[in-house]
Structures are given as C-alpha cells and as structure tokens.
Design a protein around this motif. Structure first.
Motif, PDB file in Angstrom:
ATOM      1  N   ALA A   8       3.213  -8.629  -6.921  1.00  0.00           N
ATOM      2  CA  ALA A   8       1.836  -9.593  -7.055  1.00  0.00           C
ATOM      3  C   ALA A   8       0.873  -8.513  -7.407  1.00  0.00           C
ATOM      4  CB  ALA A   8       1.606 -10.085  -5.833  1.00  0.00           C
ATOM      5  N   GLY A   9       1.295  -7.553  -8.363  1.00  0.00           N
ATOM      6  CA  GLY A   9       0.098  -6.598  -8.839  1.00  0.00           C
ATOM      7  C   GLY A   9       0.625  -6.311 -10.226  1.00  0.00           C
ATOM      8  N   CYS A  18       9.308   1.838  -1.372  1.00  0.00           N
ATOM      9  CA  CYS A  18       8.953   0.724  -0.383  1.00  0.00           C
ATOM     10  C   CYS A  18       9.275   1.013   0.917  1.00  0.00           C
ATOM     11  CB  CYS A  18       9.131  -0.605  -0.783  1.00  0.00           C
ATOM     12  SG  CYS A  18       8.564  -1.523  -2.224  1.00  0.00           S
ATOM     13  N   GLN A  19       8.609   1.358   1.828  1.00  0.00           N
ATOM     14  CA  GLN A  19       9.108   1.799   3.333  1.00  0.00           C
ATOM     15  C   GLN A  19       9.049   0.706   4.003  1.00  0.00           C
ATOM     16  OE1 GLN A  19       6.874   5.313   4.315  1.00  0.00           O
ATOM     17  NE2 GLN A  19       7.196   6.354   2.458  1.00  0.00           N
ATOM     18  N   GLU A  20      10.002   0.560   5.056  1.00  0.00           N
ATOM     19  CA  GLU A  20      10.018  -0.476   5.999  1.00  0.00           C
ATOM     20  C   GLU A  20       9.045  -0.491   7.074  1.00  0.00           C
ATOM     21  OE1 GLU A  20      13.399  -2.993   8.731  1.00  0.00           O
ATOM     22  OE2 GLU A  20      13.844  -1.178   7.937  1.00  0.00           O
ATOM     23  N   ASP A  21       8.306  -1.610   7.195  1.00  0.00           N
ATOM     24  CA  ASP A  21       7.301  -1.584   8.136  1.00  0.00           C
ATOM     25  C   ASP A  21       6.290  -0.663   7.908  1.00  0.00           C
ATOM     26  OD1 ASP A  21       8.405  -3.747   9.528  1.00  0.00           O
ATOM     27  OD2 ASP A  21       9.591  -2.237  10.932  1.00  0.00           O
ATOM     28  N   ARG A  22       5.856  -0.384   6.669  1.00  0.00           N
ATOM     29  CA  ARG A  22       4.742   0.647   6.304  1.00  0.00           C
ATOM     30  C   ARG A  22       3.424  -0.213   6.648  1.00  0.00           C
ATOM     31  NH1 ARG A  22       3.311   3.147   0.441  1.00  0.00           N
ATOM     32  NH2 ARG A  22       1.334   3.736   1.084  1.00  0.00           N
ATOM     33  N   PHE A  23       2.356   0.091   7.490  1.00  0.00           N
ATOM     34  CA  PHE A  23       1.310  -0.740   7.454  1.00  0.00           C
ATOM     35  C   PHE A  23       0.230   0.022   7.046  1.00  0.00           C
ATOM     36  CE2 PHE A  23       3.065  -2.630  11.868  1.00  0.00           C
ATOM     37  CZ  PHE A  23       4.160  -3.532  10.914  1.00  0.00           C
ATOM     38  N   TYR A  53     -13.784 -16.993 -13.200  1.00  0.00           N
ATOM     39  CA  TYR A  53     -13.299 -15.630 -13.680  1.00  0.00           C
ATOM     40  C   TYR A  53     -14.490 -14.678 -12.580  1.00  0.00           C
ATOM     41  CZ  TYR A  53     -13.331 -10.978 -15.532  1.00  0.00           C
ATOM     42  OH  TYR A  53     -13.379  -9.739 -15.812  1.00  0.00           O
ATOM     43  N   GLU A  54     -13.741 -13.844 -11.970  1.00  0.00           N
ATOM     44  CA  GLU A  54     -14.588 -12.888 -10.960  1.00  0.00           C
ATOM     45  C   GLU A  54     -13.807 -11.559 -11.313  1.00  0.00           C
ATOM     46  OE1 GLU A  54     -17.040 -13.128  -9.410  1.00  0.00           O
ATOM     47  OE2 GLU A  54     -17.096 -15.273  -8.693  1.00  0.00           O
ATOM     48  N   PRO A  55     -14.586 -10.535 -12.001  1.00  0.00           N
ATOM     49  CA  PRO A  55     -13.912  -9.556 -12.329  1.00  0.00           C
ATOM     50  C   PRO A  55     -13.150  -8.479 -11.262  1.00  0.00           C
ATOM     51  CG  PRO A  55     -16.386  -9.045 -12.315  1.00  0.00           C
ATOM     52  CD  PRO A  55     -15.904 -10.490 -12.343  1.00  0.00           C
ATOM     53  N   TRP A  56     -13.682  -8.646  -9.848  1.00  0.00           N
ATOM     54  CA  TRP A  56     -12.949  -8.083  -8.983  1.00  0.00           C
ATOM     55  C   TRP A  56     -11.642  -8.564  -8.663  1.00  0.00           C
ATOM     56  CZ3 TRP A  56     -12.852 -12.000  -5.319  1.00  0.00           C
ATOM     57  CH2 TRP A  56     -13.824 -12.973  -5.465  1.00  0.00           C
ATOM     58  N   ARG A  57     -11.386  -9.772  -9.128  1.00  0.00           N
ATOM     59  CA  ARG A  57     -10.101 -10.267  -8.919  1.00  0.00           C
ATOM     60  C   ARG A  57      -8.849  -9.713  -9.591  1.00  0.00           C
ATOM     61  NH1 ARG A  57     -12.173 -16.323  -9.077  1.00  0.00           N
ATOM     62  NH2 ARG A  57     -12.757 -16.682  -6.842  1.00  0.00           N
ATOM     63  N   SER A  58      -9.353  -9.101 -10.760  1.00  0.00           N
ATOM     64  CA  SER A  58      -8.246  -8.242 -11.622  1.00  0.00           C
ATOM     65  C   SER A  58      -7.995  -7.027 -11.088  1.00  0.00           C
ATOM     66  CB  SER A  58      -8.584  -8.523 -12.877  1.00  0.00           C
ATOM     67  OG  SER A  58      -9.673  -8.016 -13.247  1.00  0.00           O
ATOM     68  N   ALA A  59      -8.880  -6.510 -10.539  1.00  0.00           N
ATOM     69  CA  ALA A  59      -8.844  -5.048  -9.788  1.00  0.00           C
ATOM     70  C   ALA A  59      -7.687  -4.739  -8.923  1.00  0.00           C
ATOM     71  CB  ALA A  59     -10.183  -4.589  -9.376  1.00  0.00           C
ATOM     72  N   VAL A  60      -6.858  -3.629  -9.014  1.00  0.00           N
ATOM     73  CA  VAL A  60      -5.673  -3.240  -8.135  1.00  0.00           C
ATOM     74  C   VAL A  60      -5.386  -2.001  -8.303  1.00  0.00           C
ATOM     75  CG1 VAL A  60      -4.285  -3.544 -10.117  1.00  0.00           C
ATOM     76  CG2 VAL A  60      -3.419  -3.998  -7.804  1.00  0.00           C
ATOM     77  N   THR A  61      -5.246  -1.255  -7.269  1.00  0.00           N
ATOM     78  CA  THR A  61      -4.982   0.044  -6.909  1.00  0.00           C
ATOM     79  C   THR A  61      -3.489   0.250  -7.444  1.00  0.00           C
ATOM     80  OG1 THR A  61      -4.266   0.025  -4.700  1.00  0.00           O
ATOM     81  CG2 THR A  61      -6.727   0.249  -5.395  1.00  0.00           C
ATOM     82  N   GLU A  62      -3.188   1.675  -7.232  1.00  0.00           N
ATOM     83  CA  GLU A  62      -1.625   2.087  -7.375  1.00  0.00           C
ATOM     84  C   GLU A  62      -0.561   1.649  -6.500  1.00  0.00           C
ATOM     85  OE1 GLU A  62      -2.209   6.543  -5.616  1.00  0.00           O
ATOM     86  OE2 GLU A  62      -1.773   6.304  -7.457  1.00  0.00           O
ATOM     87  N   ASP A  63      -1.401   1.029  -5.231  1.00  0.00           N
ATOM     88  CA  ASP A  63      -0.527   0.613  -4.296  1.00  0.00           C
ATOM     89  C   ASP A  63      -0.292  -0.856  -4.289  1.00  0.00           C
ATOM     90  OD1 ASP A  63       0.277   3.067  -2.624  1.00  0.00           O
ATOM     91  OD2 ASP A  63      -1.598   3.243  -2.092  1.00  0.00           O
ATOM     92  N   GLY A  64      -0.767  -1.458  -5.409  1.00  0.00           N
ATOM     93  CA  GLY A  64      -1.000  -2.987  -5.500  1.00  0.00           C
ATOM     94  C   GLY A  64      -2.129  -3.695  -4.651  1.00  0.00           C
ATOM     95  N   ASP A  65      -3.074  -2.756  -4.076  1.00  0.00           N
ATOM     96  CA  ASP A  65      -4.020  -3.417  -3.295  1.00  0.00           C
ATOM     97  C   ASP A  65      -5.173  -4.083  -4.077  1.00  0.00           C
ATOM     98  OD1 ASP A  65      -3.362  -0.766  -1.150  1.00  0.00           O
ATOM     99  OD2 ASP A  65      -3.029  -2.791  -0.554  1.00  0.00           O
ATOM    100  N   THR A  66      -5.585  -5.068  -3.789  1.00  0.00           N
ATOM    101  CA  THR A  66      -6.802  -5.708  -4.542  1.00  0.00           C
ATOM    102  C   THR A  66      -8.236  -5.308  -3.577  1.00  0.00           C
ATOM    103  OG1 THR A  66      -6.874  -7.786  -2.955  1.00  0.00           O
ATOM    104  CG2 THR A  66      -5.234  -7.835  -4.770  1.00  0.00           C
ATOM    105  N   GLN A  96      -0.021 -10.020  -3.130  1.00  0.00           N
ATOM    106  CA  GLN A  96       0.826  -9.183  -2.064  1.00  0.00           C
ATOM    107  C   GLN A  96       0.900  -7.805  -2.937  1.00  0.00           C
ATOM    108  OE1 GLN A  96       4.022 -11.996  -2.117  1.00  0.00           O
ATOM    109  NE2 GLN A  96       4.491 -11.468  -0.066  1.00  0.00           N
ATOM    110  N   ASN A  97       0.603  -6.668  -2.044  1.00  0.00           N
ATOM    111  CA  ASN A  97       0.395  -5.348  -2.582  1.00  0.00           C
ATOM    112  C   ASN A  97       1.926  -4.913  -2.718  1.00  0.00           C
ATOM    113  OD1 ASN A  97       1.298  -4.733   0.132  1.00  0.00           O
ATOM    114  ND2 ASN A  97      -0.593  -3.930   0.646  1.00  0.00           N
ATOM    115  N   HIS A  98       2.200  -3.629  -2.933  1.00  0.00           N
ATOM    116  CA  HIS A  98       3.735  -3.115  -3.160  1.00  0.00           C
ATOM    117  C   HIS A  98       4.385  -3.277  -1.851  1.00  0.00           C
ATOM    118  CE1 HIS A  98       2.719  -2.448  -7.189  1.00  0.00           C
ATOM    119  NE2 HIS A  98       2.082  -1.360  -7.239  1.00  0.00           N
ATOM    120  N   GLN A  99       3.971  -3.472  -0.704  1.00  0.00           N
ATOM    121  CA  GLN A  99       4.589  -3.611   0.435  1.00  0.00           C
ATOM    122  C   GLN A  99       4.793  -5.212   0.729  1.00  0.00           C
ATOM    123  OE1 GLN A  99       5.919  -0.829   1.951  1.00  0.00           O
ATOM    124  NE2 GLN A  99       4.894   0.251   0.139  1.00  0.00           N
ATOM    125  N   ARG A 100       4.306  -5.749  -0.119  1.00  0.00           N
ATOM    126  CA  ARG A 100       4.380  -7.330   0.095  1.00  0.00           C
ATOM    127  C   ARG A 100       3.215  -7.834   0.994  1.00  0.00           C
ATOM    128  NH1 ARG A 100       7.059  -9.602  -3.747  1.00  0.00           N
ATOM    129  NH2 ARG A 100       7.129 -11.660  -2.659  1.00  0.00           N
TER     130      ARG A 100
END
Length: 296
Positions: A8-9, A18-23, A53-66, A96-100
């Motif tokens: 979702a990124g 991806c690590q299990e249960d990484r919080f 359209y909101e520009p911040w909605r398209s921003a995402v980090t390398e971890d998939g975080d918005t 969802q980020n890279h940990q979903r």
C-alpha cells in the motif's frame, strides 16, 4: 501514483524485509527536526485544499509510512487529527506500510485511544491485518490494552463477531492471545462479547483452557471454567485440558479439572509420540510460553 498491493505504498525497486510483529515501522525514518519540517510544509487546512487532492496524501517514507502513520508514531496528535478530519471515508486512512500496518494498528500499538476512536469514526477499516495477520483488536489483546480494546469493541459492532473469531497467521484468535498473555479481564470481556470460549487455535487445536494449563495459570483456569469452558474438548492430539496436567507442578489446576472431566477422558490416550503434539506449536517470539512435555 501506483501503489503496490502488498505494501500500500509506492512501488519500490528493491523489496524491503518484513519482520514478524515489528511494531516500530517508521520510528527512525525521520528525525524530529525533519518530521517537524514535513508537518509544517503540509499546510493541512480544510480551506486551502480540495477534498480530491491533498499533497500530503501522496507522501511516503522508505518504510511505506504516510504522514498519518508518522504523526501517530511520533504522537503528533493535532496533525493526526487534522489529517483524519480531512480524510473522512477516504482510502488514505487505510493505507498500509511495509509491515502492512494501518494508522489504526499504530494508534493501538502506541496506546492512543483518542486517535483509535477518531480513526474508526472516520472510516478506518478494523478488519485489515498486518504482516502477522493481526488486526488492531488482536494487538490490543496481545498487549493487554484494555482502553484501546474498549474503544475498538464499542466502535466496531458491525464487524465485531468476525474480528473476534478471526485467526492470525499463527492460528490464534483474540481470545487465544488474551489467554496466552494472561489478561483475565480481556478474556472475560471477549467471552461476554460472544467469543467462542471453546474455539480451537489452528496450530494444535488447543482451546483457551488447554492454553491456561500450558501456562500453569490457575486463576485463568478458574476464570474459564466459571465462564463455561468445556473441559472435555480434545485438541488435535486427542488430549483434554486435564491430560495436560500430567507432569506439571500445579496441583490446584489438576484438582480444578479432575472432577469436571468425564471419567473416561481422565486417562492419557495411547499415542505413538507424546511429543508430537508439543511440536505442532508455531508461536511467535512473544507468544511463547513454558511447555513441559508429557511424561517428564
């Protein structure tokens, strides 16, 4: 912007592990000064931007975080509330980020019940599961977060039955997780909300009562019996909860179960390998509990 179905990124050239249960996804993705700068540049204002359209909605980090993930992680409550307000029933809330993990997962992990409630009322889907198959309610039961549990159950009435019974990728539903971690209040609440007290976890068919014996938790055993747990349920190896008292130290648990277990089910069944039932478990690291093999 194209989004990868598994993250979702934005699609990345290189898959991230991806690590299990990484919080902690996103915790180090931005330094405090960078985060503050990003928030200032968002200009989150209902009067300046359109809903489309909101520009911040398209921003995402390398971890998939918005930006919403980051605001939740860093407890930037006002920024999170602004984004939630401007994204009512918008797909952005369920990214969802890279940990979903959705923002709702992270709000439960960081124990921010105010954001949990706002996210749910704005349309965040409580049924989405992370990389370990945990919904936000699974996480609340695993962490023992009674406040977030209450907010989730009060605001998820439409999907509550399915979420409560839904197993994660280790085969455990919410009642199993609350039992494994010894959270008596959550066990009581789940049963009152309609959780099947005799539901079998998918690894080896143990009920909450079997798990309580494994944990050698007499209080939990007493609680489950009072709530109506069936002492004659068999796991996949053909063992009752009473059978699991063999070779274990708690006489209190043994006595609690002996009288209520059917006489014909008190003796251990013949088995080619008494250890095979134990080896069926595949618990994640923080779901492990001390398990003594039969006959030891």
């Amino acid at each position: 912007m194209d989004y990868d179905s598994d993250t979702a990124g934005p699609k990345q050239a290189k898959a991230l592990p991806c690590q299990e249960d990484r919080f902690d996804s996103g915790l180090d993705s931005m330094k405090d000064d960078e985060l503050a700068s990003e928030f200032e540049d968002m200009s989150v204002d209902a009067h300046e931007h359109t809903e489309e359209y909101e520009p911040w909605r398209s921003a995402v980090t390398e971890d998939g975080d918005t930006p919403l993930h980051l605001a939740v992680i860093h407890e930037a409550t006002e920024h999170a509330l602004q984004m939630i307000k401007l994204s009512h029933n918008h797909p952005f809330l369920n990214l969802q980020n890279h940990q979903r993990q959705t923002a709702l997962h992270l709000a439960v992990i960081t124990e921010q019940p105010q954001l949990v409630e706002r996210l749910l009322k704005a349309g965040c889907d409580p049924r989405l599961a992370d990389n370990s198959g945990n919904t936000p309610l699974h996480i609340a039961c695993k962490k023992g977060s009674l406040t977030c549990f209450s907010v989730l159950t009060q605001n998820c009435q439409r999907h509550l039955t399915s979420i409560v019974s839904f197993p994660n990728y280790s085969g455990h539903n919410c009642l199993h997780l609350a039992s494994i971690n010894g959270f008596i209040s959550l066990v009581e609440n789940l049963v009152q909300l309609g959780a099947d007290i005799n539901a079998q976890e998918q690894c080896s068919g143990r009920t909450a009562l079997h798990l309580a014996v494994d944990l050698q938790n007499p209080t939990l055993v007493r609680c489950l019996l009072a709530l109506g747990a069936n002492v004659n349920c068999l796991n996949y190896g053909g063992f009752t909860a009473y059978h699991l008292t063999y070779g274990r130290q708690s006489d209190e648990i043994r006595h609690q179960l002996y009288e209520q277990t059917a006489q014909e089910l008190r003796e251990l069944p013949e088995s080619e390998s008494d250890e095979s039932d134990m080896e069926d478990l595949d618990l994640s690291e923080d779901e492990l509990y001390d398990d003594i093999k039969f006959g030891k």
